[in-house]
Design a protein around this motif. Structure first.
Motif, PDB file in Angstrom:
ATOM      1  N   GLN A 158       0.661   4.024  -2.885  1.00  0.00           N
ATOM      2  CA  GLN A 158       0.378   5.426  -2.580  1.00  0.00           C
ATOM      3  C   GLN A 158       1.501   6.328  -3.055  1.00  0.00           C
ATOM      4  O   GLN A 158       1.250   7.427  -3.570  1.00  0.00           O
ATOM      5  N   ARG A 168       1.218   9.324  -5.743  1.00  0.00           N
ATOM      6  CA  ARG A 168       1.737  10.657  -5.469  1.00  0.00           C
ATOM      7  C   ARG A 168       2.637  11.141  -6.588  1.00  0.00           C
ATOM      8  O   ARG A 168       2.570  12.300  -7.022  1.00  0.00           O
ATOM      9  N   GLN A 171       0.825  -1.204   0.000  1.00  0.00           N
ATOM     10  CA  GLN A 171       0.000   0.000   0.000  1.00  0.00           C
ATOM     11  C   GLN A 171       0.862   1.258   0.000  1.00  0.00           C
ATOM     12  O   GLN A 171       0.542   2.241  -0.681  1.00  0.00           O
TER      13      GLN A 171
END
Length: 775
Positions: A40, A44, A36
């Protein structure tokens, strides 16, 4: 092997196998968190890069629109002098290589001139009629959809149009023509990873530029998933499919100030790769752990369940030493060490990943600041050019806004790059060229104010300014390239660190799981052997229970006989002491009394004075000694007046000569039997003897009181006291006190006294006392 043994072996195997389940759950949770985090971080990056690309597109369009506004507000447009407008447009194209051509379009859609063609050529219809119409209707700058070039149909172009007003209405649209290849080069300058794709979309979703295969897809609409997401999912990551049919995760970011979008797409496989790799590791190491644990446990079960193995558990045998509990403890200890070491190294690796990620975020921030700095220089150039061309102060707004931003952005950029250790960039050169470029811009504005429009003929002024601007672009572009290289290096380092962390976690989990299975198996094996031994011992104990019970009864009877014997012996001794006390008092005392009377009847002078005094002193001493011996053997006051008077007389004769203060408190009716009074007197006597010998006390208290539970007697002193570890187990005085208390049915406790000293507590329970006689 019996079915019962088979069932036990099965459950033993299952218990050992399930024991590693928490480790797999923990490992799975750790991997999910790592996956995760990576996803993420990837999202980003997508959003940051999309925004950076959108800012770069906006800057290029802003620079071009500034030059077009300068033309649109020039005196030549106001006077309708199209030849002068054409000449100014030619100069603008020369100064701005991003612009391929400039054209002017009339309200009927006719191209009045195109800088790629000589002035006065026959007019023709513009290829972006819809965009031109919207500009005439709204009076706002606008970017067109891609359309074929009127000069070469094989070339796709895009236009940026701005309105030119006369008498308050839009009279013309002045357009800057961009080759889509120049927009593609703008995307390529972002240096995206090779698997990523980016595109510039028009307001209707047509592809204006694309990083992979632009010649194939420019001018075509985006995929339906992208078209559906544009109105609602801006700046959010959504699932999509590329024109090539590759499943991706995409993000669409609006270009600030323009009806354009930057689309960034990353293959979904990049998001799934960490999870797939984690599942593969989980399957391989999990299966290996279960197989190895199954083999070990099956072997141990085989050893435990061998037919005929019914030997009595022997704690000294070699098999017991091998299967004892310490191998299990060692295995668990090693598992804990490995697990702790793996966790420590993993935490360090995660901290390193966080540090690299922070470093990469810093680089992204510096790149944004770099783009803002370049945009500020472009605003300087555009504002100066617009003012020189038009003479309108409004065109100096970008120039004035950019002047204070340049030093602030430069300082912020320098501070960030110093943290990033970028040493191949010359800040001195940047400051030098920046000073020259700003100087030429200020000089051009001042000359325009002094000399008017004639300053536009000063090609050296424009050429020098352009030269220094190109140098600034080159320097900042090189710096951008270095930052991109550093970003790629950090991305590689993060990927390697994540891979190593994942491998280390699984290796440590595999080792821990294996050792835990081994430890539990050894423990279960040992437990089973011990249970067998306990079963055998239980059978033996059943045969011994009757004998132990019989022996216990015999010992109880013997103990009772010994106690009765001790009481009888104590009674005999006490009676003998009483007899001896009387004999000493009556016989020896009378002898000394008779000697004293004889000595007094002697004629004066029969003995020398010294001899007479010595003889009388000896007789007096003999009398006292005989009385003391008689009292110590059996205090006569104890029989005549009771325990209280006997204790008072004893304390006076013991402590007054030694000048030790004492206090006696004792009830008149103590409900003690004569043997108990005698024993209590001896216990107090022994305690006081210890006080005189060892305590060095100044105050002694003997307090007896009847309480609800019986009679409490406390003997306290303020002497040196003692520590619990200082009391000898073979101290005869304490042993005598405890033995006498036991014979009397009492209990004794010896404790340090609060404030210093010693407290001896003697408790006669209610059932040991004589019944209270009512008066």
């Amino acid at each position: 092997m019996s079915p019962r043994n088979n069932s036990k072996g099965y459950w033993l195997l299952m218990a050992a196998t399930i024991s590693v389940l928490p480790f797999f759950l923990f490992a799975g949770y750790s991997i999910v968190q790592l996956v995760q985090s990576k996803q993420q971080d990837l999202q980003r990056q997508m959003i940051d890069r999309s925004q950076a690309t959108a800012n770069a597109v906006a800057e290029r369009l802003a620079s071009s629109s500034g030059a077009l506004r300068a033309l649109a507000t020039s005196d030549a447009v106001a006077k309708g002098d199209l030849a002068s407008v054409y000449a100014q447009a030619k100069r603008t194209v020369q100064e701005m290589p991003d612009i391929s051509a400039i054209s002017m379009v009339t309200p009927d859609g006719q191209v009045q001139f195109l800088t790629l063609l000589p002035f006065g050529k026959k007019t023709f219809l513009a290829g972006d009629q819809d965009t031109v119409r919207l500009i005439f209707e709204t009076g706002k700058p606008m970017v067109s959809e891609p359309f074929p070039s009127p000069i070469d149909n094989t070339v796709t172009i895009t236009s940026l149009g701005v309105p030119a007003f006369r008498d308050g209405e839009v009279a013309y649209v002045i357009r800057a023509i961009f080759r889509n290849s120049s927009l593609n080069s703008l995307l390529a300058a972002q240096h995206l990873p090779s698997e990523w794709s980016s595109a510039i979309l028009s307001r209707t979703g047509l592809i204006e530029a694309r990083s992979p295969s632009p010649e194939q897809f420019v001018g075509k609409p985006a995929t339906p998933a992208v078209m559906e997401a544009l109105p609602t999912q801006r700046n959010n990551v959504f699932s999509a499919t590329t024109r090539e049919g590759v499943a991706t995760q995409a993000v669409a970011v609006a270009v600030p100030g323009w009806d354009l979008y930057v689309l960034m797409e990353v293959p979904s496989s990049e998001f799934k790769e960490p999870l797939v790799r984690a599942i593969v590791f989980l399957g391989i190491f999990g299966l290996a752990t279960l197989v190895l644990g199954g083999i070990i446990v099956s072997w141990l079960v085989f050893l435990v369940q061998k037919p005929g193995d019914r030997t009595v558990f022997d704690t000294s045998s070699t098999l017991n030493k091998v299967a004892s509990i310490w191998p299990s403890a060692v295995a668990l200890g090693v598992a804990l060490v490995i697990g702790g070491f793996g966790t420590y190294v993993s935490q360090n690796a995660l901290h390193e990943i966080d540090a690299l990620t922070s470093r990469r975020q810093s680089i992204y921030q510096e790149r944004r600041q770099l783009a803002e700095l370049l945009s500020a220089y472009k605003d300087i150039e555009a504002g100066q050019r617009g003012f020189i061309i038009t003479g309108a102060e409004a065109f100096l707004e970008p120039y004035k806004d950019a002047l204070p931003r340049i030093p602030a952005l430069t300082n912020a950029l320098k501070s960030g790059l110093d943290r990033l250790d970028i040493t191949t960039f010359s800040w001195t050169d940047l400051a030098h060229f920046s000073s020259l470029r700003l100087g030429f811009a200020a000089k051009g504005i001042e000359l325009r104010r002094q000399e008017g429009a004639s300053v536009m003929e000063d090609l050296e002024l424009f050429g020098s300014g352009k030269m220094y601007m190109d140098k600034l672009r080159l320097m900042l572009g090189n710096l951008e390239s270095q930052l991109e290289v550093e970003t790629q290096r950090i991305n590689t380092a993060i990927a390697e660190q994540e891979s190593k962390t994942l491998q280390l976690q699984w290796l440590s989990q595999f080792a821990v799981g294996t050792l835990v299975i081994l430890s539990i198996s050894i423990w279960l094996y040992e437990r089973r052997r011990r249970q067998g031994a306990l079963n055998q011992l239980q059978h033996i104990n059943e045969t011994l229970e009757d004998r132990v019970l019989t022996r216990t009864q015999e010992l109880s009877l013997a103990s009772a006989r010994i106690r009765n014997f001790a009481l009888e012996t104590e009674t005999i001794i006490d009676n003998e002491r009483k007899r001896l006390s009387r004999e000493v008092h009556d016989q020896i005392g009378q002898i000394f009394t008779g000697l004293k009377m004889i000595a007094k009847t002697l004629k004066p002078g029969s003995l020398a004075e010294d001899q007479s005094r010595a003889m009388m002193a000896a007789i007096e001493s003999g009398v006292k000694i005989s009385r003391r011996i008689a009292a110590e053997l059996r205090p006569p006051l104890l029989d005549d007046f009771g325990i209280r008077v006997a204790l008072d007389h004893y304390l006076k004769t013991t402590f007054e000569p030694l000048e030790i203060a004492f206090d006696l408190q004792f009830p008149e009716r103590s409900r003690l039997s004569p043997p108990q009074m005698n024993q209590l007197f001896r216990m107090v006597q022994e305690a006081c003897t210890n006080i005189v010998r060892h305590a060095h006390a100044q105050q002694v208290e003997v307090i007896g009181q009847l309480v609800q539970t019986g009679l409490e007697v406390r003997i306290e002193d303020d002497g040196v006291g003692f520590e619990a570890h200082q009391v000898r187990t073979d101290a005869l005085g304490l042993i005598g006190i405890k033995e006498r208390a036991k014979l009397s049915g009492a209990t004794v406790s010896v404790q340090p006294r609060e404030g210093g000293g010693t407290r001896i507590s003697i408790h006669f329970p209610e059932e040991a006392l004589q019944p209270e006689v009512s008066s």
